[in-house]
Design a protein around this motif. Structure first.
Motif, PDB file in Angstrom:
ATOM      1  N   ARG A  17     -24.994 -41.626  -6.967  1.00  0.00           N
ATOM      2  CA  ARG A  17     -26.374 -41.886  -7.360  1.00  0.00           C
ATOM      3  C   ARG A  17     -26.743 -40.972  -8.519  1.00  0.00           C
ATOM      4  O   ARG A  17     -26.405 -39.781  -8.519  1.00  0.00           O
ATOM      5  CB  ARG A  17     -27.295 -41.594  -6.164  1.00  0.00           C
ATOM      6  CG  ARG A  17     -28.732 -42.011  -6.308  1.00  0.00           C
ATOM      7  CD  ARG A  17     -28.924 -43.476  -5.998  1.00  0.00           C
ATOM      8  NE  ARG A  17     -28.562 -43.791  -4.618  1.00  0.00           N
ATOM      9  CZ  ARG A  17     -29.364 -43.602  -3.568  1.00  0.00           C
ATOM     10  NH1 ARG A  17     -30.573 -43.092  -3.740  1.00  0.00           N
ATOM     11  NH2 ARG A  17     -28.966 -43.951  -2.357  1.00  0.00           N
ATOM     12  N   GLU A  34     -25.300 -41.128   4.717  1.00  0.00           N
ATOM     13  CA  GLU A  34     -26.737 -41.331   4.908  1.00  0.00           C
ATOM     14  C   GLU A  34     -27.459 -40.041   5.298  1.00  0.00           C
ATOM     15  O   GLU A  34     -28.684 -39.941   5.118  1.00  0.00           O
ATOM     16  CB  GLU A  34     -26.969 -42.412   5.958  1.00  0.00           C
ATOM     17  CG  GLU A  34     -26.714 -43.834   5.475  1.00  0.00           C
ATOM     18  CD  GLU A  34     -25.245 -44.235   5.425  1.00  0.00           C
ATOM     19  OE1 GLU A  34     -24.959 -45.362   4.985  1.00  0.00           O
ATOM     20  OE2 GLU A  34     -24.391 -43.419   5.823  1.00  0.00           O
ATOM     21  N   GLN A  37     -29.530 -38.539   2.499  1.00  0.00           N
ATOM     22  CA  GLN A  37     -30.484 -39.410   1.818  1.00  0.00           C
ATOM     23  C   GLN A  37     -31.600 -38.649   1.104  1.00  0.00           C
ATOM     24  O   GLN A  37     -31.981 -39.022  -0.024  1.00  0.00           O
ATOM     25  CB  GLN A  37     -31.082 -40.407   2.806  1.00  0.00           C
ATOM     26  CG  GLN A  37     -31.616 -41.669   2.154  1.00  0.00           C
ATOM     27  CD  GLN A  37     -30.502 -42.472   1.473  1.00  0.00           C
ATOM     28  OE1 GLN A  37     -29.485 -42.764   2.075  1.00  0.00           O
ATOM     29  NE2 GLN A  37     -30.712 -42.808   0.207  1.00  0.00           N
ATOM     30  N   PRO A  38     -32.153 -37.581   1.704  1.00  0.00           N
ATOM     31  CA  PRO A  38     -33.207 -36.848   0.982  1.00  0.00           C
ATOM     32  C   PRO A  38     -32.727 -36.228  -0.330  1.00  0.00           C
ATOM     33  O   PRO A  38     -33.529 -36.042  -1.251  1.00  0.00           O
ATOM     34  CB  PRO A  38     -33.632 -35.767   1.980  1.00  0.00           C
ATOM     35  CG  PRO A  38     -33.247 -36.308   3.318  1.00  0.00           C
ATOM     36  CD  PRO A  38     -31.979 -37.058   3.079  1.00  0.00           C
ATOM     37  N   LEU A  40     -29.963 -37.573  -2.115  1.00  0.00           N
ATOM     38  CA  LEU A  40     -29.635 -38.721  -2.964  1.00  0.00           C
ATOM     39  C   LEU A  40     -30.896 -39.311  -3.594  1.00  0.00           C
ATOM     40  O   LEU A  40     -30.870 -39.761  -4.749  1.00  0.00           O
ATOM     41  CB  LEU A  40     -28.904 -39.787  -2.144  1.00  0.00           C
ATOM     42  CG  LEU A  40     -27.523 -39.396  -1.615  1.00  0.00           C
ATOM     43  CD1 LEU A  40     -27.010 -40.448  -0.636  1.00  0.00           C
ATOM     44  CD2 LEU A  40     -26.520 -39.201  -2.744  1.00  0.00           C
ATOM     45  N   ASP A  41     -31.992 -39.292  -2.840  1.00  0.00           N
ATOM     46  CA  ASP A  41     -33.263 -39.802  -3.365  1.00  0.00           C
ATOM     47  C   ASP A  41     -33.973 -38.770  -4.234  1.00  0.00           C
ATOM     48  O   ASP A  41     -34.558 -39.117  -5.267  1.00  0.00           O
ATOM     49  CB  ASP A  41     -34.193 -40.208  -2.218  1.00  0.00           C
ATOM     50  CG  ASP A  41     -33.703 -41.428  -1.461  1.00  0.00           C
ATOM     51  OD1 ASP A  41     -32.900 -42.196  -2.021  1.00  0.00           O
ATOM     52  OD2 ASP A  41     -34.119 -41.605  -0.299  1.00  0.00           O
ATOM     53  N   GLY A  42     -33.923 -37.515  -3.816  1.00  0.00           N
ATOM     54  CA  GLY A  42     -34.764 -36.500  -4.439  1.00  0.00           C
ATOM     55  C   GLY A  42     -34.205 -35.827  -5.676  1.00  0.00           C
ATOM     56  O   GLY A  42     -34.951 -35.184  -6.427  1.00  0.00           O
ATOM     57  N   ASP A  45     -32.652 -38.228 -10.192  1.00  0.00           N
ATOM     58  CA  ASP A  45     -33.189 -38.363 -11.545  1.00  0.00           C
ATOM     59  C   ASP A  45     -32.737 -37.232 -12.459  1.00  0.00           C
ATOM     60  O   ASP A  45     -32.973 -37.284 -13.674  1.00  0.00           O
ATOM     61  CB  ASP A  45     -34.723 -38.425 -11.511  1.00  0.00           C
ATOM     62  CG  ASP A  45     -35.353 -37.173 -10.922  1.00  0.00           C
ATOM     63  OD1 ASP A  45     -34.688 -36.494 -10.107  1.00  0.00           O
ATOM     64  OD2 ASP A  45     -36.510 -36.874 -11.273  1.00  0.00           O
TER      65      ASP A  45
END
Length: 269
Positions: A17, A34, A37-38, A40-42, A45
């Motif tokens: 990601r 998984e 996830q915090p 991979l999402d956070g 960018d």
């Protein structure tokens, strides 16, 4: 979306990601990608994150023969080389931090920096007794839910048990389409229980940050401090009020701390 990747002859399920400096996330006992996830999402960018299922977790098959920390570290190294990543910021949690230590020792050129969360250099008598009890729980618990309810007492804060986080995580684990088998749990646990880098930590050359949760029952801060004291110039920090798995409980705090460390390393490169 993740994919299965042949990493040096071993099939590993991998999720990637984001864009930016490379980060490799190494999971602990039983955790699939998984669990991150915090992160991979956070962080996606600003960083290119790679997470993977260790042997016998998630979608990665359980091979024949014993699991060992050196072999699992070699898996991580083969994955980085397969993905043509020359070096990464490596973050390992719990058993994944044991793998990360071996990776930094066996393949130092691949490790740009090292974050060790909830770690130890070797199991002490308490840790060995605890893991024997975990093995007993897997075999004797009346249900998978009952096993997770007991297991998570060592992993999450009282706060997480009170505010519903633990209940939600248990529901998500039970609904996961790729549950870890009891055999895979026991074999991973046996491998982590044999971990010992206590006389080799001085050979780690990567800039290192060791994080410990103040309330961690499984790997209390004294164990993390010993690791930091063994690695040249390592930083050590205790996360107040946190337990074994703060990257899930307080991801904003965890992400900010590791990102500040990565910035420091990048500035000094």
């Amino acid at each position: 979306m993740g994919q299965m990747i042949d990493a040096g002859g071993v099939e590993l399920w991998v999720e990637r990601r984001g864009q930016g400096p490379d980060v490799l996330l190494i999971s602990g006992l039983g955790d699939p990608v998984e669990a991150w996830q915090p992160q991979l999402d956070g962080l996606a960018d600003r960083y290119r994150l790679t997470a993977f299922d260790n042997r016998g977790a998630g979608r990665t098959p359980l091979p024949e023969g014993p699991l060992t920390m050196p072999r699992m570290a070699d898996d991580a190294a083969a994955l980085l080389r397969t993905l043509q990543i020359p070096a990464a910021h490596v973050t390992g949690f719990s058993g994944g931090s044991f793998i990360a230590q071996e990776l930094a020792l066996r393949h130092p050129c691949l490790v740009r920096s090292l974050v060790l969360m909830s770690t130890t250099a070797r199991p002490d008598p308490y840790f060995r007794a605890m893991t024997r009890f975990w093995e007993w729980m897997v075999e004797r618990a009346p249900s998978e839910r009952a096993m997770l309810e007991a297991f998570y007492l060592w992993i999450y804060t009282p706060r997480a048990h009170s505010d519903g986080l633990v209940d939600r995580l248990i529901d998500e684990t039970l609904a996961f389409e790729h549950p870890q088998s009891a055999e895979a749990f026991r074999r991973q646990l046996a491998a982590f229980s044999r971990h010992d880098t206590s006389d080799r930590l001085g050979g780690i050359t990567a800039p290192t940050l060791v994080l410990a949760g103040e309330l961690d029952l499984a790997t209390p801060p004294r164990l993390g401090r010993e690791v930091a004291e063994g690695i040249p110039d390592a930083e050590f920090e205790v996360l107040r009020g946190e337990a074994h798995q703060p990257f899930q409980e307080v991801p904003e705090v965890f992400n900010a701390r590791v990102e500040a460390f990565w910035h420091k390393v990048e500035a000094e490169d």
